[in-house]
Design an enzyme around this catalytic site. Structure first.
Site, PDB file in Angstrom:
ATOM      1  N   LYS A  33       7.851  -0.908  12.444  1.00 18.63           N
ATOM      2  CA  LYS A  33       8.533  -0.481  11.221  1.00 18.63           C
ATOM      3  C   LYS A  33       9.631   0.537  11.540  1.00 18.63           C
ATOM      4  O   LYS A  33      10.712   0.505  10.974  1.00 18.63           O
ATOM      5  CB  LYS A  33       7.532   0.110  10.221  1.00 18.63           C
ATOM      6  N   LYS A  50       0.838  -1.198   0.000  1.00 16.84           N
ATOM      7  CA  LYS A  50       0.000   0.000   0.000  1.00 16.84           C
ATOM      8  C   LYS A  50       0.880   1.258   0.000  1.00 16.84           C
ATOM      9  O   LYS A  50       0.703   2.153  -0.791  1.00 16.84           O
ATOM     10  CB  LYS A  50      -0.908  -0.033   1.231  1.00 16.84           C
ATOM     11  N   GLU A  66      10.560  -4.768   4.361  1.00 21.21           N
ATOM     12  CA  GLU A  66      10.571  -6.186   3.969  1.00 21.21           C
ATOM     13  C   GLU A  66      10.245  -6.330   2.483  1.00 21.21           C
ATOM     14  O   GLU A  66      10.959  -6.976   1.722  1.00 21.21           O
ATOM     15  CB  GLU A  66       9.537  -6.990   4.767  1.00 21.21           C
ATOM     16  N   GLY A 105      -4.918  -1.973   4.974  1.00 21.65           N
ATOM     17  CA  GLY A 105      -4.134  -3.123   4.525  1.00 21.65           C
ATOM     18  C   GLY A 105      -4.826  -4.455   4.779  1.00 21.65           C
ATOM     19  O   GLY A 105      -4.973  -5.289   3.882  1.00 21.65           O
ATOM     20  N   ARG A 106      -5.299  -4.645   6.010  1.00 16.53           N
ATOM     21  CA  ARG A 106      -5.907  -5.944   6.353  1.00 16.53           C
ATOM     22  C   ARG A 106      -7.299  -6.120   5.761  1.00 16.53           C
ATOM     23  O   ARG A 106      -7.930  -7.143   5.957  1.00 16.53           O
ATOM     24  CB  ARG A 106      -5.923  -6.123   7.874  1.00 16.53           C
ATOM     25  N   HIS A 161      -5.642 -32.793  18.038  1.00 13.90           N
ATOM     26  CA  HIS A 161      -4.544 -33.613  18.561  1.00 13.90           C
ATOM     27  C   HIS A 161      -3.451 -32.758  19.177  1.00 13.90           C
ATOM     28  O   HIS A 161      -2.343 -33.217  19.383  1.00 13.90           O
ATOM     29  CB  HIS A 161      -3.986 -34.497  17.434  1.00 13.90           C
ATOM     30  N   GLU A 203      -5.225  -6.735  15.059  1.00 18.67           N
ATOM     31  CA  GLU A 203      -4.689  -5.448  14.597  1.00 18.67           C
ATOM     32  C   GLU A 203      -5.794  -4.384  14.611  1.00 18.67           C
ATOM     33  O   GLU A 203      -5.531  -3.208  14.869  1.00 18.67           O
ATOM     34  CB  GLU A 203      -4.088  -5.580  13.202  1.00 18.67           C
TER      35      GLU A 203
HETATM   36  C1  G6Q Z   1      -2.567  -3.908   7.738  1.00 18.95           C
HETATM   37  C2  G6Q Z   1      -1.346  -3.501   8.354  1.00 18.95           C
HETATM   38  C3  G6Q Z   1      -0.087  -4.127   7.881  1.00 18.95           C
HETATM   39  C4  G6Q Z   1       0.327  -3.741   6.465  1.00 18.95           C
HETATM   40  C5  G6Q Z   1       1.752  -4.188   6.223  1.00 18.95           C
HETATM   41  C6  G6Q Z   1       2.216  -3.929   4.826  1.00 18.95           C
HETATM   42  O1  G6Q Z   1      -3.670  -3.467   7.993  1.00 18.95           O
HETATM   43  O2  G6Q Z   1      -1.247  -2.133   8.432  1.00 18.95           O
HETATM   44  O3  G6Q Z   1      -0.152  -5.523   7.986  1.00 18.95           O
HETATM   45  O4  G6Q Z   1      -0.543  -4.291   5.541  1.00 18.95           O
HETATM   46  O5  G6Q Z   1       2.586  -3.572   7.143  1.00 18.95           O
HETATM   47  O6  G6Q Z   1       2.134  -2.580   4.501  1.00 18.95           O
HETATM   48  P1  G6Q Z   1       2.279  -2.108   3.016  1.00 18.95           P
HETATM   49  O7  G6Q Z   1       1.178  -2.712   2.220  1.00 18.95           O
HETATM   50  O8  G6Q Z   1       2.217  -0.623   3.049  1.00 18.95           O
HETATM   51  O9  G6Q Z   1       3.609  -2.614   2.528  1.00 18.95           O
END
Ligand code: G6Q
Length: 549
Positions: free
Chosen positions: A514, A209, A215, A269-270, A386, A355
């Protein structure tokens, strides 16, 4: 800022607290015995989905009180605010419109006076065009080969949704396609995927996003270099696409904006797998199936927006969540899908729930004294029976549990599925009924144990029962029912957030992570960060440096 009484100070909250105390001696098994209509009473349906919530520590009075709580906290009005594009994410001053991504009616939804639907439709059309071209082989790799390996590079919300959905929809994959996910910064994640694929047939989707996540950018750079080393710089245009809200950073990275799929800051994001973040889904299962997933979510959205609170599946699930978390002090929630293809759903829901609602400051800018997000965990049944199910049955903490049950399996081999179904139904019943010491003793006697053995073993073999669960039945896990299921949980989490008076749509805790890593990185690379650490962190930095030399 408009201040309301904190929820735990309200009369209805106090009433619920008192009501909860009256449950000390109430056994669900007795409630079932007393009311033969109980299962019917506490069951909701939407199309092919049924939610049986009768195995909960509730009576009609409980539901009445909980619904009063929902009404007093203006749940219906808040739902409307979300659907009409109000900026309910107040800390980031954003609307929350994942529902617009699957607004199949295409009716306008306005943010700052602008209808967002045309842009959404345009990106969906671009996704269709591109995914069909790749699947048909008209959009080829640099050397003219069909792109059959899809690699999604992204983390958190830019990873968990597509990964979960593609696993769930494995039966719908194009026969000649494979998909891989690189999320972790651990070089192993990258290395393991790159070892398996051929650059000539690989399409990388850089999903981020913000397009600033360390990463994702590090993994993307490594993959880009790997591709360029093999096929040259010109190959990038045919092997890399980006999904982002940040065009500038995408260009800076070296991906042509033509190859960028856009989404917007009103999509968290989520909550983003319904956007172009789901491009890998569209590529592998086809855009028609992706749109069926949107259709399923839209069906749940309509239900959520229109059904009365008492018949509203996400609302009822949320109220039960609040009931256990805040009144019984049960601070965990398990989700157990009895479907191998849904094995990543608990991890996905863990992010969604924890989150979104793992917050300790209210919308009124006050520290919260009551419990918010539970610890959510889970795994696919029967495997988990199990392992941690021992604790679910006999542990000293009670874990409310959702069972997800597809009536039909994609792999009806022999009687596997019937055995699976028998297991999940038995688990729900056993958790609810338990086994008294007397019943355990009778069983031991029947098994031929001596009186001494019975005396010794009967407590160990007893189960207190009265452990709550919801059973959510779908006909089959297909794109449509998956869409319904995920949207159901999104809205459940939203309603809980409304009751708790928190902003379910920011993530300061994730952002902290981050920033922190960036402050230590220079020190591991032998330059000072200018930041003072505690003695433990300093010692660990030095230890690791020594071990690496
Ligand atoms: C989601 C979070 C988090 C995010 C990641 C990746 O709601 O904020 O999981 O999606 O940190 O972020 P980017 O999509 O900006 O790389």
């Amino acid at each position: 800022m408009f201040m309301r009484k904190e929820v735990d100070k309200t009369r209805i909250w106090k009433k619920l607290e008192k009501h909860c105390k009256s449950f000390r001696k109430v056994e669900m098994r007795d409630l079932f015995q007393k009311n033969p209509q109980r299962a019917e009473k506490f069951r909701l349906n939407l199309e092919n989905m049924t939610v049986d919530y009768s195995k909960n520590r509730i009576t009609e009075r409980t539901m009445k009180y909980l619904l009063t709580l929902a009404k007093e906290r203006h749940v219906a009005e808040k739902i409307e605010e979300m659907f009409t594009g109000e900026k309910i994410n107040i800390t980031e001053n954003r609307a929350v419109l994942h529902i617009a991504l699957r607004n199949r009616s295409k009716d306008p939804i306005y943010v700052d006076g602008k209808n967002v639907m045309p842009e959404i439709e345009a990106v969906l059309a671009k996704m269709r065009h591109f995914s069909e071209a790749v699947r048909l082989g008209t959009f080829k790799g640099h050397t003219g080969k069909k792109l059959t390996n899809i690699v999604n590079i992204g983390i958190g919300g830019s990873d968990l949704g597509p990964k979960m959905a593609l696993e769930a929809l494995k039966k719908y994959w194009a026969k000649d396609m494979n998909v891989y996910f690189i999320s972790n910064i651990d070089g192993t994640a990258c290395a393991e995927v790159l070892n398996k694929i051929d650059p000539e047939t690989t399409l990388f989707i850089v999903s981020s996003k913000t397009f600033t996540t360390i990463e994702t950018l590090t993994n993307a750079k490594t993959c880009r270099k790997w591709l360029v080393d093999a096929l040259g710089e010109h190959a990038v245009a045919k092997h890399f696409v980006a999904v982002s809200t940040n065009k500038k950073e995408v260009e800076k990275f070296g991906i042509d904006p033509e190859n960028m799929f856009e989404f917007w800051d009103f999509v968290g994001g989520r909550y983003s797998m319904w956007s172009a973040i789901g491009l890998s889904i569209a590529l592998v299962v086809g855009m028609d199936n992706f749109e069926k997933m949107l259709d399923g979510a839209y069906a749940m959205d309509k239900h959520f927006r229109n059904a009365p609170l008492a018949e509203n599946i996400p609302v009822i699930l949320a109220l039960l969540g609040v009931w256990y978390n805040d009144f019984f002090g049960m601070k965990t929630q398990a989700v157990i899908p009895y479907d191998q293809y849904l094995q990543y759903l608990p991890a996905y829901l863990q992010q969604l729930d924890m989150e979104s609602n793992g917050k300790f400051v209210s919308l009124d800018n006050k520290y919260i004294k009551y419990a918010t997000a539970p610890v959510l965990f889970g795994g696919a049944g029967t495997d988990v029976q199990h392992s941690f199910f021992q604790m679910m049955h006999q542990g000293t903490s009670v874990v409310p549990c959702d069972f997800i049950v597809p009536a039909i399996s994609h792999n009806e081999i022999g009687n596997h599925h019937e055995i699976l179904l028998a297991n999940v139904l038995a688990q729900g019943e056993a958790l609810m009924r338990g086994k008294t010491v007397k019943e355990a003793a009778a069983e031991l006697k029947k098994a031929g144990k001596t009186p001494e053995e019975i005396k010794f073993l009967k407590k160990f073999k007893s189960f207190e029962g009265n452990r709550p669960s919801n059973t959510i039945v779908v006909k089959k896990v297909d794109p449509y029912s998956l869409g319904m299921l995920v949207a159901m949980y999104e809205h459940k989490v939203f309603v809980e957030g409304v009751i708790w008076n928190i902003n379910s749509f920011d993530q300061m805790g994730v952002e902290l992570g981050k920033q922190m890593a960036l402050s230590i990185l220079p020190e591991l690379q032998n330059s000072a960060s200018g930041i003072l650490h505690d003695s433990s962190t300093n010692a660990l930095i030095n230890l690791i440096k020594k071990l690496r030399n």
